[in-house]
Design a protein around this motif. Sequence first.
Motif, PDB file in Angstrom:
ATOM      1  N   CYS A   8       0.841  -1.205   0.000  1.00  0.00           N
ATOM      2  CA  CYS A   8       0.000   0.000   0.000  1.00  0.00           C
ATOM      3  C   CYS A   8       0.868   1.244   0.000  1.00  0.00           C
ATOM      4  O   CYS A   8       0.595   2.223  -0.702  1.00  0.00           O
ATOM      5  CB  CYS A   8      -0.914   0.011   1.227  1.00  0.00           C
ATOM      6  N   LEU A  25      -1.123   4.368  -1.017  1.00  0.00           N
ATOM      7  CA  LEU A  25      -2.521   4.014  -0.823  1.00  0.00           C
ATOM      8  C   LEU A  25      -2.792   3.901   0.677  1.00  0.00           C
ATOM      9  O   LEU A  25      -2.096   3.199   1.392  1.00  0.00           O
ATOM     10  CB  LEU A  25      -2.760   2.661  -1.512  1.00  0.00           C
ATOM     11  N   ASN A  77      -7.906   0.880   3.296  1.00  0.00           N
ATOM     12  CA  ASN A  77      -9.322   1.068   3.608  1.00  0.00           C
ATOM     13  C   ASN A  77      -9.685   0.297   4.883  1.00  0.00           C
ATOM     14  O   ASN A  77      -9.553  -0.912   4.940  1.00  0.00           O
ATOM     15  CB  ASN A  77     -10.123   0.543   2.413  1.00  0.00           C
ATOM     16  N   SER A 128      -8.381  -2.752  -3.499  1.00  0.00           N
ATOM     17  CA  SER A 128      -7.897  -1.370  -3.633  1.00  0.00           C
ATOM     18  C   SER A 128      -6.484  -1.346  -4.216  1.00  0.00           C
ATOM     19  O   SER A 128      -6.125  -0.447  -4.976  1.00  0.00           O
ATOM     20  CB  SER A 128      -7.947  -0.658  -2.286  1.00  0.00           C
ATOM     21  N   LYS A 174      -6.790  -2.019  -7.946  1.00  0.00           N
ATOM     22  CA  LYS A 174      -7.350  -0.834  -8.605  1.00  0.00           C
ATOM     23  C   LYS A 174      -6.326   0.288  -8.709  1.00  0.00           C
ATOM     24  O   LYS A 174      -6.175   0.904  -9.768  1.00  0.00           O
ATOM     25  CB  LYS A 174      -8.554  -0.319  -7.802  1.00  0.00           C
TER      26      LYS A 174
END
Lengths: 361, 361
Positions: free
Chosen positions: A96, A101, A104, A311, A314
């Motif tokens: 991440c 990122l 989440n 995520s 994506k």
Amino acid sequence: MLNNEMTKRLNIEYPIIQAPMAGGITSSKLVAEVSNSGGLGMIGAGYMTPSQIREQIKEIKHLTSRVVGINLFVPKEFNVNENDIKSAKKILQPICEQLNLLHNDNLEIPTFNNLLEVFHEQIKIVMEEKIPVCSFTFGIPSKEVISELKRNNIILIGTATTVREAIEIEKSGMDLVVVQGSEAGGHRGNFILGHQESLVGLMSLVPQVVDNVSIPVIAAGGIMDGRGLMASICLGAQGVQMGSAFLTCTESGAHSLHKEGILKAHEDEIVLTRAFSGKWARGIKNKFIVEMRNQETSLPEFPVQNTITQSIRKASTFQNNPDFMSLWSGQSPRLAKIQTVGTLIKDIISEAKKINKSVIN
Amino acid sequence: MLNNEMTKRLNIEYPIIQAPMAGGITSSKLVAEVSNSGGLGMIGAGYMTPSQIREQIKEIKHLTSRVVGINLFVPKEFNVNENDIKSAKKILQPICEQLNLLHNDNLEIPTFNNLLEVFHEQIKIVMEEKIPVCSFTFGIPSKEVISELKRNNIILIGTATTVREAIEIEKSGMDLVVVQGSEAGGHRGNFILGHQESLVGLMSLVPQVVDNVSIPVIAAGGIMDGRGLMASICLGAQGVQMGSAFLTCTESGAHSLHKEGILKAHEDEIVLTRAFSGKWARGIKNKFIVEMRNQETSLPEFPVQNTITQSIRKASTFQNNPDFMSLWSGQSPRLAKIQTVGTLIKDIISEAKKINKSVIN
């Protein structure tokens, strides 16, 4: 030689099915063009919501009047607990960070009942929209579902990775069976035994299944051209289902980096991983697969891990960074080409006929 | 269709090679009978001493005047240390107890130089006895060895599990290449990349190799009948090499429990293990494989582990107990039959011809 029980039952010209690859690859253009070219176009609807399915069917009906099919995932019960999710997230933290990122914290992990509800809505749409062919992966639907679909005259195709699974599919009343060899890209379809026991090469799998079921057998995994089609027919299959060969077609909805990745890859760079989704699947070895290798057997099951990595996949796609995308591919990337569906199917058939004349006789 | 460059170079009638299975399976009767029936009989000499080889060649020459071949293992450097051996022995202790076996404390673990010396003696015998065909597994011999064999007009066959290995084999000057698909029984022949990367199904492997080398390609792995032969030819191979199909023949030297084990097995019971030898190999899942599963990645390399487990395999065989024997098999056990070599080869050819007439045309 190319007209048989399979082409008759499916009402198609050539014994070629475009594999129902999930995740946006089976664009309406791809599906329609496969059917327009004489094969069977398939909607990979496993991850699609009922309204997305309805919309795509409408689009496809504008593009072709021929038979198209749809594939659904049969939901299976799974374990999920907060600790496993926490530790999976921790493992993914460095990735991440590489993608800038924020992880989440409000993941919506579906329950088995959620999935079952969606599955029944999907089935309802298939019947309402009169989709003539429906295939299944990851299991066999309930007797009730099968009976209802058959009452609606929908042709049913199961997916097997072992002889035992093919026998169960035939017993359930399905009309045809796709046998998925270990060569196949994307998720493994085994649903009776474990992953290792269900990795059987097509050269072994096809004749053993053919000897043990009466319904037509369709070979899948690593088949890219007329050679693979003719080999499958010699083994006793009636036709083929091809994924990667259609994935790199101009009409497919696969990301351009995915198509290029397959074009550049060698067969020894296509590996198995469960790090993306919690289910074993075959794709191009990239940074994500390598970095997750040591932890992959301890990750949560499908679809939990799939939801957790969503995520990441994506963001990687959005950033045009193939390092953390799931670049599914079968074991024959050296045979892949960027071309239209029409050219691919025409070439397969003419190569098959050439083999028929020159190599065999 | 069955006469091609492969049959010409090898001077055989049918494009069928009996795989050079090691460990006593390739009895003189088996090898001679394969050649007498129109195929190529092969001596699996990997573990044989020079004098054993000489003796078997003498025997075979009494049984056939046709071409026979021999297979040798190319020695590879390996690590060995006392601690690893100690811990491997400790892991095996419960199994020794089940077999009432005192573990041998004076194991003679060969050095790389020992193996290299044996290899050169084996090569010398091949030339002295004028064995016309020599195949290699686990690597490519030195330039000097290849040149010497070629000066003696010996036809050389390499074994590849990936396209890159096949290309290296062609570059080395060998005449033909056997491509070993992931379906194959016994030891994996990979020598460039690791085990996982080199497990490619034949449906993928054959056409990709054929597109990248000019020497004749021979398909191996899971092939048991005329369907497999014709499928291989469609994929671009010129012929096949078959192991398990010959292993269960009446003439083979395999233990009767090994033959029966294959006959009773299903494809989903044939698994990969490195617990027997330190090298990954495919065989019937038995008690030994299951009990060693959790430790298998930490065991010593080949041939160290092979030497350590030798007494266990011998005792298990002697006690007629299949639980701890290495029951190698490809992924097509459901296609195995107990029959004579003559019947097997006759049936393959007649089935191939039938496919040629009915299925293809």
